[in-house]
Write an enzyme that holds these catalytic residues in place. Structure first.
Site, PDB file in Angstrom:
ATOM      1  N   THR A   5       2.849  51.129  36.691  1.00 62.54           N
ATOM      2  CA  THR A   5       2.018  52.287  36.369  1.00 62.54           C
ATOM      3  C   THR A   5       2.564  53.051  35.175  1.00 62.54           C
ATOM      4  O   THR A   5       3.687  52.841  34.747  1.00 62.54           O
ATOM      5  CB  THR A   5       1.912  53.241  37.579  1.00 62.54           C
ATOM      6  N   LYS A  37      -3.907  57.608  40.841  1.00 61.07           N
ATOM      7  CA  LYS A  37      -2.500  57.921  41.089  1.00 61.07           C
ATOM      8  C   LYS A  37      -2.192  59.389  40.832  1.00 61.07           C
ATOM      9  O   LYS A  37      -1.040  59.790  40.781  1.00 61.07           O
ATOM     10  CB  LYS A  37      -1.628  57.030  40.213  1.00 61.07           C
ATOM     11  N   GLY A  49       1.278  63.409  39.969  1.00 61.79           N
ATOM     12  CA  GLY A  49       1.061  61.985  39.746  1.00 61.79           C
ATOM     13  C   GLY A  49       2.291  61.213  40.145  1.00 61.79           C
ATOM     14  O   GLY A  49       3.407  61.724  40.056  1.00 61.79           O
ATOM     15  N   SER A 128       6.539  52.280  34.222  1.00 63.49           N
ATOM     16  CA  SER A 128       6.971  51.247  33.283  1.00 63.49           C
ATOM     17  C   SER A 128       6.478  51.494  31.865  1.00 63.49           C
ATOM     18  O   SER A 128       7.139  51.123  30.905  1.00 63.49           O
ATOM     19  CB  SER A 128       6.517  49.872  33.767  1.00 63.49           C
ATOM     20  N   THR A 166       0.494  48.434  32.690  1.00 58.53           N
ATOM     21  CA  THR A 166      -0.376  49.586  32.475  1.00 58.53           C
ATOM     22  C   THR A 166      -1.706  49.095  31.933  1.00 58.53           C
ATOM     23  O   THR A 166      -1.734  48.327  30.978  1.00 58.53           O
ATOM     24  CB  THR A 166       0.271  50.556  31.458  1.00 58.53           C
TER      25      THR A 166
END
Length: 175
Positions: A5, A37, A49, A128, A166
């Site tokens: 994410t 999220k 988040g 990430s 992502t």
């Protein structure tokens, strides 16, 4: 490093937004494209988040919501207390997640190691693709007149072009 994410908080030019991608992976496989999220908390005055394990993140959201209720929406106090609990509680310490929380004036990054960080510039990112989104957002804030929402969208798009964990299904919540 938490994979799967990217979450980006941007506070600039009187705006406060939180953006997140929608990709969920299981190992090397993408299993969902449109996950949410990001949550609105405490009468829609606070955004939160997460990056990391979904189950762990939901547990943290629940704890954080309880802290917000206990401290009547005081973001700083609630964040400090959650960070203390997270660091000292044996079960919470095992959670694999990070949180970014913000209101109109303050942004915090929280982790299970007891980290509670307030960025100097109101921009924070986790996950990430966090480093890519953070770098892009800082460059956009310093070199353009874009509002917070536009900065977040452009920075997240850049991160999604670089980070394989992502995607470009970006959700933005604004205060």
């Amino acid at each position: 490093m938490i994979h799967s994410t990217t979450i980006l908080a941007v506070r600039c030019r009187d705006g406060a937004v939180l953006a997140g991608d929608g990709q969920v992976t299981f190992g090397q496989t993408v299993v969902k494209q449109g996950a949410r999220k990001i949550r609105r908390l405490y009468n829609d005055r606070i955004l939160a988040g997460f990056a990391g394990s979904a189950a762990d993140s939901f547990a943290l959201f629940t704890r954080f919501e309880a802290k917000l209720e206990q401290y009547r929406g005081n973001l700083e106090r609630s964040s400090v207390e959650l960070a203390k609990d997270w660091r000292t509680d044996r079960l919470l310490r095992r959670l694999e997640a990070m949180l970014v929380v913000l209101d109109r004036t303050t942004t915090f990054l929280l982790s299970g190691t007891g980290d509670l960080i307030e960025p100097d510039d109101g921009i924070a990112a986790i996950g990430s693709g966090g480093a890519y989104a953070l770098a892009a957002a800082r460059a956009l804030v310093q070199n353009t007149d874009l509002d917070a929402r536009s900065v977040a969208l452009k920075a997240m798009t850049i991160a999604s072009d670089i980070c394989i964990y992502t995607n470009a299904h970006i959700v933005v919540e604004e205060l």
